[in-house]
Structure formats: structure tokens, C-alpha cells
Design an enzyme around this catalytic site. Structure first.
Site, PDB file in Angstrom:
ATOM      1  N   HIS A 111      -7.110  52.328 -11.542  1.00 55.89           N
ATOM      2  CA  HIS A 111      -6.340  52.175 -12.779  1.00 55.89           C
ATOM      3  C   HIS A 111      -6.904  53.117 -13.839  1.00 55.89           C
ATOM      4  O   HIS A 111      -8.116  53.342 -13.894  1.00 55.89           O
ATOM      5  CB  HIS A 111      -6.407  50.721 -13.259  1.00 55.89           C
ATOM      6  CG  HIS A 111      -5.456  50.433 -14.365  1.00 55.89           C
ATOM      7  ND1 HIS A 111      -5.716  50.779 -15.667  1.00 55.89           N
ATOM      8  CD2 HIS A 111      -4.224  49.864 -14.363  1.00 55.89           C
ATOM      9  CE1 HIS A 111      -4.692  50.432 -16.415  1.00 55.89           C
ATOM     10  NE2 HIS A 111      -3.768  49.872 -15.655  1.00 55.89           N
ATOM     11  N   GLU A 183       1.557  55.692 -13.158  1.00 58.39           N
ATOM     12  CA  GLU A 183       1.370  55.099 -14.480  1.00 58.39           C
ATOM     13  C   GLU A 183       0.920  56.182 -15.462  1.00 58.39           C
ATOM     14  O   GLU A 183      -0.284  56.459 -15.567  1.00 58.39           O
ATOM     15  CB  GLU A 183       0.296  54.007 -14.431  1.00 58.39           C
ATOM     16  CG  GLU A 183       0.651  52.823 -13.577  1.00 58.39           C
ATOM     17  CD  GLU A 183      -0.008  51.551 -14.099  1.00 58.39           C
ATOM     18  OE1 GLU A 183       0.726  50.587 -14.345  1.00 58.39           O
ATOM     19  OE2 GLU A 183      -1.234  51.525 -14.292  1.00 58.39           O
TER      20      GLU A 183
HETATM   21  P1  PGA Z   1       1.455  47.743 -19.642  1.00 56.60           P
HETATM   22  O1  PGA Z   1       0.245  48.040 -18.597  1.00 56.60           O
HETATM   23  O2  PGA Z   1       2.574  47.152 -18.836  1.00 56.60           O
HETATM   24  O3  PGA Z   1       0.857  46.754 -20.618  1.00 56.60           O
HETATM   25  O4  PGA Z   1       1.816  49.028 -20.262  1.00 56.60           O
HETATM   26  C1  PGA Z   1       0.507  48.531 -17.323  1.00 56.60           C
HETATM   27  C2  PGA Z   1      -0.770  48.745 -16.564  1.00 56.60           C
HETATM   28  O5  PGA Z   1      -1.781  49.107 -17.206  1.00 56.60           O
HETATM   29  O6  PGA Z   1      -0.838  48.553 -15.347  1.00 56.60           O
END
Ligand code: PGA
Length: 268
Positions: A111, A183
Site C-alpha cells: 500500500h 491506487e
Molecule cells: P480511500 O483509501 O478509499 O480512503 O481513498 C483507499 C486506500 O487507501 O486503499
């Protein structure tokens, strides 16, 4: 998403929720999702990733709250990180094997908060991913560019590099078991989600890169998710894109009702 890939919808609680809140969440989630899962043949795969201390509580709460739902349709439970070694002198770490032993079935790996806030380099992320596979978990590898990298036109190079570093050395049958979450760092927690077209562009690019590195069959099997400010309002549009097979949800997953609506939108 395509019909032959089962959609995957994941809640990443980050550093939120007490044990009591964990139990209450699953009761609430079952209230919303139980009837849907009990009757639907097209149910998405759902996973909830609490903090490590709430892992066994989450597993027990899930089992109790979803007792009336077929086992393979119940939400899975996962962890937000995992160490690749099975045991060892790694203070503060939790092994993927320990997480699996406690009932986890998924592990978020790499992440951006781990990469940025805790300095996890690509080589460590590759080892964590391999450990998760060895422990029988479904690893969810996160990749994504910062706003500076996007402005510099480096988006594709960044996600390619992160993907290659983590999965490049793995045999095809292992790669098939991985999910990849695109992401973009600038979209996480900002309320500024990427557009579904942006997510599709990167997902299609990642799939093409997987095809050339690991073959068409692997590329067609790997689920590619979008994450970053996903909400009940926009989740359906992401999953309507042909190469986006699910969503990884942070903030909006903390509310069981909102997360249930997101999971339901996977059915189109
Ligand atoms: P968010 O986070 O939906 O709060 O933007 C997503 C993530 O960090 O996996």
C-alpha cells in the site's frame, strides 16, 4: 469487469475500529448483505481487512453474523500487510503464515502508505508478496503514481516498475492468484477519485504488460482493482469498465452500510 473474472471488493480499515466496533460492523454488514448473498448467484467476492489485533475478532464476528450464508459467499477477512518469513526476529511484524493461521484469506501488500510513511522498498514488498502466496493468502498488490509523477507523464512507467519488481520473478500459476489494485496516491483519502476512464486506461495497460511478461492466460485471469476515494456513488462506474474487476475501499468502507452498497454495485 468481464463476466469470467469474479469481482473483488475489499475494505481497508487502516488504523480504525476497536474490537466492539469490529463486532458491530459485521452484524450491520450481514443485515445489509446477508439477503443479497443468500439469493444471488452473481455475488461479488468481498473481503474486510481490519487491523491485526481485530483479526480473530473479525473472523469470529463474520462467522456468527453470516452463519446463514453459504461459506464460499461470505465475506473473507484479510490483513493490511504481512511479513514474508514464516517466523523470525522481526519485532513488530506479523507473518503471512500467522495471519493465515488466524483466519485471514487476503493480504494487502505494498500500500502506498507503507511505501511512503514506512519506507517499504520494492524488494521488501516482493518478499512480502511471495510470503503471502506461500501462506495461501490472496495478495492484493497496490501500485500507483504520485501527483508529481503523473504530471511528469511517468504514470505508466511507475505502475510498470512497481508491478515488475513485485511479480516479475514469480511463476505464472502464482501470478494468477494475485490481485493488483491501481491506487493513484493523489486519489487516496483526498475525495478526488480518478475518473473511471483513467482507471480503465491504467488497468488495460497493466493487463497488457502482464500478457507480455506472463502470457495471455495469466493476464486474463488476474483481477485488477481501482482504489482511491471510492464511494457508494462512484463504485459502480469503475466496475463497469471492462478491465476494472473490483475496488479497494478505505474511508467509505468504515461504514458497513456504505460498504454494502459498494459491494452491491459490483453486480451492475
Ligand atoms: P480511500 O483509501 O478509499 O480512503 O481513498 C483507499 C486506500 O487507501 O486503499
Amino acid at each position: 469487469m468481464r463476466q469470467d473474472r469474479r469481482p473483488l471488493v475489499i475494505a481497508n480499515w487502516k488504523m480504525h475500529k476497536t474490537l466492539a466496533e469490529t463486532r458491530a460492523y459485521f452484524v450491520e454488514l450481514a443485515r445489509h448483505l446477508g439477503p443479497v448473498l443468500a439469493t444471488s448467484s452473481a455475488a461479488p467476492e468481498i473481503a474486510v481487512c481490519p487491523g491485526f489485533v481485530a483479526l480473530t475478532t473479525a473472523v469470529a464476528a463474520r462467522d456468527e453474523a453470516f452463519a446463514g450464508v453459504r461459506r464460499d459467499l461470505r465475506p473473507g477477512v484479510g490483513v493490511q500487510n504481512a511479513h514474508g518469513e514464516t517466523t523470525g526476529a522481526y519485532t513488530g511484524e506479523v507473518a503471512a503464515a500467522q495471519a493465515a493461521d488466524a483466519g485471514a484469506e487476503y493480504a494487502i501488500i505494498g500500500h502506498s502508505e507503507r511505501r511512503r510513511e514506512f519506507g517499504e522498498p520494492d524488494a521488501l514488498i516482493a518478499a512480502r508478496l511471495e510470503g503471502a502466496l506461500r501462506a495461501g493468502l490472496v495478495p492484493v498488490l497496490c501500485v500507483g503514481e504520485t501527483i508529481e509523477q503523473r504530471r511528469a507523464g511517468e504514470m505508466r512507467a511507475v505502475v510498470d516498475g512497481q508491478t515488475r519488481a513485485a511479480v516479475g520473478g514469480l511463476a505464472a500459476p502464482l501470478v494468477e492468484r494475485i490481485a493488483i489494485a491501481y491506487e493513484p496516491v493523489w486519489a487516496i483519502g483526498s475525495g478526488l477519485a480518478a475518473s473511471p476512464a483513467d482507471a480503465q486506461e491504467v488497468a488495460a495497460h497493466l493487463r497488457a504488460a502482464l500478457a507480455s511478461a506472463h502470457g495471455e492466460r495469466v493476464a486474463a485471469a488476474v483481477r485488477i482493482l481501482y482504489g482511491g476515494s471510492v464511494s457508494a456513488g462512484n463504485a459502480g462506474a469503475f466496475m463497469a469498465e471492462p478491465d476494472v474487476d473490483g475496488v479497494l475501499v478505505g474511508g467509505a468502507s468504515l461504514d458497513a452500510g456504505a460498504f454494502a452498497r459498494i459491494a452491491e454495485s459490483a453486480r451492475g
